[in-house]
Design a protein around this motif. Sequence first.
Motif, PDB file in Angstrom:
ATOM      1  N   GLY A 180       0.853  -1.193   0.000  1.00 52.27           N
ATOM      2  CA  GLY A 180       0.000   0.000   0.000  1.00 52.27           C
ATOM      3  C   GLY A 180       0.882   1.234   0.000  1.00 52.27           C
ATOM      4  N   CYS A 231       2.181   1.349   5.839  1.00 54.92           N
ATOM      5  CA  CYS A 231       1.965   2.630   6.520  1.00 54.92           C
ATOM      6  C   CYS A 231       0.615   3.206   6.113  1.00 54.92           C
ATOM      7  CB  CYS A 231       3.109   3.577   6.132  1.00 54.92           C
ATOM      8  SG  CYS A 231       2.959   5.219   6.835  1.00 54.92           S
ATOM      9  N   ASP A 243       0.362  -1.463  -4.751  1.00 58.04           N
ATOM     10  CA  ASP A 243      -0.795  -0.630  -4.385  1.00 58.04           C
ATOM     11  C   ASP A 243      -1.927  -0.954  -5.355  1.00 58.04           C
ATOM     12  OD1 ASP A 243      -0.990   2.197  -2.521  1.00 58.04           O
ATOM     13  OD2 ASP A 243      -2.594   1.848  -3.974  1.00 58.04           O
ATOM     14  N   SER A 290      -3.513  -5.943  -4.976  1.00 58.77           N
ATOM     15  CA  SER A 290      -3.883  -5.862  -3.563  1.00 58.77           C
ATOM     16  C   SER A 290      -2.909  -6.687  -2.726  1.00 58.77           C
ATOM     17  CB  SER A 290      -5.298  -6.394  -3.354  1.00 58.77           C
ATOM     18  OG  SER A 290      -5.551  -6.535  -1.972  1.00 58.77           O
ATOM     19  N   LEU A 291      -2.586  -6.172  -1.557  1.00 60.22           N
ATOM     20  CA  LEU A 291      -1.726  -6.945  -0.655  1.00 60.22           C
ATOM     21  C   LEU A 291      -2.422  -8.246  -0.257  1.00 60.22           C
ATOM     22  CD1 LEU A 291      -2.523  -6.759   2.684  1.00 60.22           C
ATOM     23  CD2 LEU A 291      -1.966  -4.396   2.246  1.00 60.22           C
TER      24      LEU A 291
END
Length: 414
Positions: free
Chosen positions: A58, A130, A85, A112-113
């Motif tokens: 992200g 973060c 991201d 997407s993570l």
Amino acid sequence: MTERVRAQYEAYPYPPRDARDEAKRLIEGSPSHLLEINHYVFGGGRDFRQPFRVLIAGGGTGDGTIMLAQHLADRGCPAELVYLDVSASARAIVEARAQQRNLTNIRFMTASLLDLPTLALGLFDYVDCCGVLHHLPDPAAGLAILAAALKDDGGMGLMVYGALGRTGVYHLQAILSRLAADEADTARLDLARRLLKQLPPTNWFARNPFLRDHLNVGDAGLYDLLLHSQDRAYTVPELAALVASAGLAIIGLIEPWRYDPASYLNDGALLKRCSSLDRLERAAMAELLAGNLKVHICYAVKAARAATAVAQPQDPAMIPVLRDGSGGESAKDLRPGGTLTARAEGFEARFALPRRAGPILARIDGRRSLADIHGDLAADDGGRFDRRAFMEEFSQLFRVFNAVNKMFLSRDNN
Ligand SMILES: C[S@@+](CC[C@H](N)C(=O)[O-])C[C@H]1O[C@@H](n2cnc3c(N)ncnc32)[C@H](O)[C@@H]1O
């Protein structure tokens, strides 16, 4: 992840950045400053001549990515940073920033993570996440996925919103989600602005002067603060439980002084009781006392190595390193018995420095070890300043400078 969150960051990449500004400055912060990573995650002993794999989960418009990529490039580290991201427009901005700086150590991915298990990216020495977990529908599931991508001796830098410091945000989010949910983005922004003009002085958002994104960060800031569709905040115990749920442990909270009740209290009876609490309980106490922590920034490692991850100042082979370069500047105006003042969001604390703070600081150059610095000072003092007295004074100096995030330890001067 929700489509609405992706659409928000596609329309309003966060934070807004202009790649041309890279010519003027490097944005540095926490988490993921290389000095912090080495100190908290690797006991100060990471050899950055060896390959170093980083996942930025992200990464947004790239503040953390660019800072860390630049730090690693400056060290000549054979590093690979994988930037991930869901927002393609955010990625375009960080790619342009990297290009401005001729950084070639970043691999950019729009994904997407949550899809990491299928992306076959391998394991990482360090993961930065973060301002992202609190926007996932299931933050614990997201963190577990990140933890599974972490090497056993690696670590993470995390930032999540702080519940107390954001007092008022969720009241306005509740109002706007009721009154403006089905509107187009521009209409929602307009309604948010109208609402801000009408807030009664008793409203908690109106009474919280430390929430500024709607004033300082344009439409993207206003949207992120008051119109987000997926947003929650954490207290310290909630964050600790989240981190523990992924088999990790918090090993440092940034800045440390803000998580210490002694920064806010000087009553002996109260402090004595606080000192019997464990580290995270003290941090929770400090959060309740201060009430102004808008975010929590922490470093975390796999729970099994939590006790040994952070560099300690007792070892004379350690090299003290200052965030802002050498110590000459900090030492210049220090008198024996001096203090250091720390400020954050409406609160100011003063910390006593040891008698020889000035001469010690003046010798800190990021290359000399504690043994070297002691040797220097002892020679100036005809040998009277013994090792034990030096280490005591250095420990006190270190406690203060580390607490305000200015000093770290390293074993290597490469
Ligand atoms: C508030 S921004 C923070 C950006 C950056 N980490 C920083 O601190 O400047 C949150 C970012 O997380 C991204 N994001 C949200 N959910 C994600 C997911 N499931 N996988 C990857 N990125 C995601 C958003 O697109 C957005 O760019």
